[in-house]
Enzyme design. Structure first.
Site, short mmCIF file in Angstrom:
data_model
loop_
_atom_site.label_atom_id
_atom_site.label_comp_id
_atom_site.label_asym_id
_atom_site.label_seq_id
_atom_site.Cartn_x
_atom_site.Cartn_y
_atom_site.Cartn_z
N SER A 207 113.74 51.49 -34.61
CA SER A 207 113.04 51.44 -33.32
C SER A 207 112.01 50.31 -33.33
CB SER A 207 112.42 52.81 -33.02
OG SER A 207 112.10 52.93 -31.67
N GLU A 337 120.67 57.70 -27.79
CA GLU A 337 119.32 57.13 -27.80
C GLU A 337 118.32 57.97 -27.00
OE1 GLU A 337 118.14 55.04 -29.70
OE2 GLU A 337 119.84 54.03 -30.61
N HIS A 458 117.97 59.21 -30.33
CA HIS A 458 117.11 58.27 -31.06
C HIS A 458 116.50 59.00 -32.26
CE1 HIS A 458 114.92 54.48 -31.09
NE2 HIS A 458 113.77 55.09 -31.21
#
Ligand SMILES: *[C@@H]1O[C@H](CO)[C@@H](O)[C@H](O)[C@H]1NC(C)=O
Ligand SMILES: *[C@@H]1O[C@H](CO)[C@@H](O)[C@H](O)[C@H]1NC(C)=O
Ligand SMILES: *[C@@H]1O[C@H](CO)[C@@H](O)[C@H](O)[C@H]1NC(C)=O
Ligand SMILES: *[C@@H]1O[C@H](CO)[C@@H](O)[C@H](O)[C@H]1NC(C)=O
Ligand SMILES: *[C@@H]1O[C@H](CO)[C@@H](O)[C@H](O)[C@H]1NC(C)=O
Length: 555
Positions: A207, A337, A458
């Protein structure tokens, strides 16, 4: 508690866990480094290897007092034996009680101190540049150290303390990223003492950490400090503008702590007079729609005031002009995600109505593209046409909202990165999608009491690379153990040789013709053209490549 989970990573419950949980005292585990001696402790890997662990190792002087808002100053040598047996404090951030501004520490894990030359992985944690942790309880080495590598997991400064960027010489920006560079310099000078090979270093990040990895690839400060790169679910190639200041956030910070909003009016001196908690404890104050935006603090293209600059031009411009580290790259995303956030919109009638009616002002906030311009209006219209054919937005369009979150916040940038880098590097690029939907997740469907995970969200792949003991048991049985085996083998192979392939699987490198990628699930399989239509449309609508390569005066 419910609220905390909505922020990126952390339903940390940090205070309630016991730091001593894994440790056996081994008081005579001492390593000598060029800076001085360190006393470490031991952990045990999933497969029973002893992990020599040096926790909370200082790599820079305390960034406090006169050093606040300054680049990191390398740590000075010491004479006593440094106690490296406790996890370091977290850098100042919201939702955690005991943070410390003196936080520039790293953890080192190795299986021996025998003067061998093992490959090294440096992992930059996620958290949007506003939260995150390097602790062994969150990024436990227990899985990846079954590969014979040396692992380094650092803290770096966050939020205003790490990313204040006023466009003026007092605060040109990127200090959190300069902290990461100092980590890489520390590795060059010290990692041999831990059996690490300074000429065999892989930088890996997730990230904001993944974005950091792609920035190190183009940063003049990081050149030569690493040899392979892994960018997981984050890049600097997305729709989020990278410009030369973050004045909007600096003014926001000033408002939140009652400081003058103008640099000429004493903004920075006033921020220097506040405690680190005052500056960092107000993340909610930055939210503009529900819990968005997700991306707040960003790298900046530093104006030249004579300082050592981390970023000197837009990363896409660097790549296209081959001012980029030509190293093997592993890059990818999870299947869903940030798609789960679509529930916050559709489950809230007021929010859904605003999302529909005020999309021209709200979408640039949520999805992070340019605001307040004709171009921005065009992008909003284009995205609406593509993600909501028929134009209606109601509860039934949750998947469209989910795709828009997934693509604009993460996926598009990773795809653009894979495409640009495979064109402009001689080294190989390997592209993946993590699609395994396990029982454990960083995102559960709201209203299900954390019982129904949402897709492959995510951070979900991190569960199988690191032992995240604050969230799950250690995975010793299938199906999870199989994912751990496969993921750590692939990552381990890449870290060792730059080629992720095991004898058992042949993952083809990525190229623009075949566009093949590895689908990582309970079984590994090769697929091609990841979300092709979505990513191509997003590129056409946001003109990311064209705008940056053409408008920025590229040859
Ligand atoms: C619903 O959305 C509105 C408008 O964005 C917001 O003010 C409100 O806090 C939201 N309610 C909940 C329960 O999240
Ligand atoms: C906006 O879209 C219109 C129509 O497609 C186009 O003519 C115009 O150049 C676009 N403006 C910008 C700033 O992109
Ligand atoms: C969630 O848990 C609470 C308390 O255990 C229970 O009362 C409620 O029915 C549960 N809701 C769902 C959707 O399972
Ligand atoms: C994936 O894991 C399974 C089970 O642990 C193993 O049999 C297989 O060889 C692994 N595949 C690769 C490519 O590592
Ligand atoms: C990195 O380490 C691995 C494993 O020891 C080794 O096979 C490889 O040759 C090393 N690479 C370099 C460039 O030294």
């Amino acid at each position: 508690m419910a609220k905390i989970k909505i922020i990126l990573l952390f339903s940390l419950c940090y205070a309630s866990t016991s730091l001593g949980y894994f440790k056996q005292s081994e008081t005579n585990l001492i390593v000598s480094t060029p800076l001085g001696q360190l006393r470490g402790t031991t952990l045990t890997s999933r497969k029973g290897e002893k992990i020599l662990s040096f926790l909370g190792v200082r790599y820079a002087e305390a960034p406090i007092g006169n050093l606040r808002f300054q680049p990191p100053v390398p740590v000075k040598p010491w004479n006593e034996i440094y106690d490296a047996t406790e996890n370091p404090p977290l850098c100042p951030q919201s939702f955690v009680d005991s943070t410390k501004e003196d936080c520039l520490f790293l953890n080192v894990y190795t299986r021996s101190l025998e003067n061998e030359k093992k490959p090294v992985m440096v992992f930059f944690h996620p958290g949007g540049f506003y939260e995150g942790i390097s602790s062994s309880e969150f990024f436990g080495p227990h899985y990846i150290l079954d590969q014979d590598i040396v692992l380094v997991v650092p803290n770096y400064r966050l939020q205003t303390l790490g990313f204040l960027a006023t466009g003026s010489k007092e605060a040109p920006g990127n200090n959190g990223l300069k902290d990461q560079v100092q980590v890489l310099r520390w590795v060059q000078q010290n990692i041999a003492s831990f059996s690490g090979d300074p000429n065999n270093v892989t930088i890996c990040g997730y990230s904001a950490g993944g974005m950091s990895v792609t920035l190190h690839m183009v940063s003049p400060m990081s050149r030569g400090l690493f040899h392979k790169a892994i960018s997981m679910s984050g890049t600097a190639f997305g729709v989020q503008p990278i410009i030369s200041d973050q004045l909007r956030l600096a003014k926001k910070q000033a408002q939140l702590v009652n400081c003058p909003e103008e640099v000429d009016n004493g903004l920075i001196d006033c921020l220097k007079s506040k405690t680190s908690e005052e500056l960092s404890n107000n993340l909610e104050g930055y939210q503009e729609f529900l819990y968005d935006p997700i991306w707040l603090w960003m790298p900046v293209i530093e104006p030249d005031f004579g300082q050592e600059r981390f970023l000197v031009e837009h990363p896409i411009k660097s790549v296209v002009n081959k001012r980029v580290a030509d190293v093997p790259l592993l890059i990818g995303v999870t299947k869903d995600e940030f798609g789960g956030r679509s529930y916050f919109v559709v489950n809230n009638q007021t929010a859904l109505k605003e999302f529909d009616e005020n999309y021209k002002t709200i979408w640039p906030i949520i999805f992070g593209y340019e605001r307040d311009s004709q171009f921005s209006l065009n992008v909003s219209e284009g995205l609406r046409k593509f993600y909501f054919p028929g134009n209606e937005i109601d509860e039934s369009k949750r998947q469209g909202i989910a795709d828009l979150y997934a693509d604009s916040i993460i996926g598009f940038g990773s795809n653009r990165g894979a495409k640009l880098l495979t064109q402009h590097l001689n080294s190989k690029v390997y592209y993946y999608q993590f699609s395994y939907e396990g029982e454990h997740s960083f995102f559960y469907i709201p209203g299900t009491n954390d019982t129904i995970p949402y897709g492959a969200s995510h951070h979900d792949d991190l569960f199988y690379l690191f032992y995240i003991s604050l969230r799950t048991p250690m995975f010793t049985e299938e199906p999870e153990s199989k994912i751990v085996d496969n993921l750590t083998t692939i990552w381990g192979n890449f870290i060792k040789t730059g080629n992720p392939n095991a004898e058992l699987y042949n993952w083809p490198e990525y190229d623009l013709i075949n566009q093949q990628y590895l689908d990582i699930n309970i079984n590994l399989k090769t697929s091609s053209f990841m979300f092709e239509e979505r990513y191509e449309s997003e590129d056409v609508i946001t003109k990311v490549t064209a705008r940056i390569t053409k408008r920025m005066g590229l040859k």
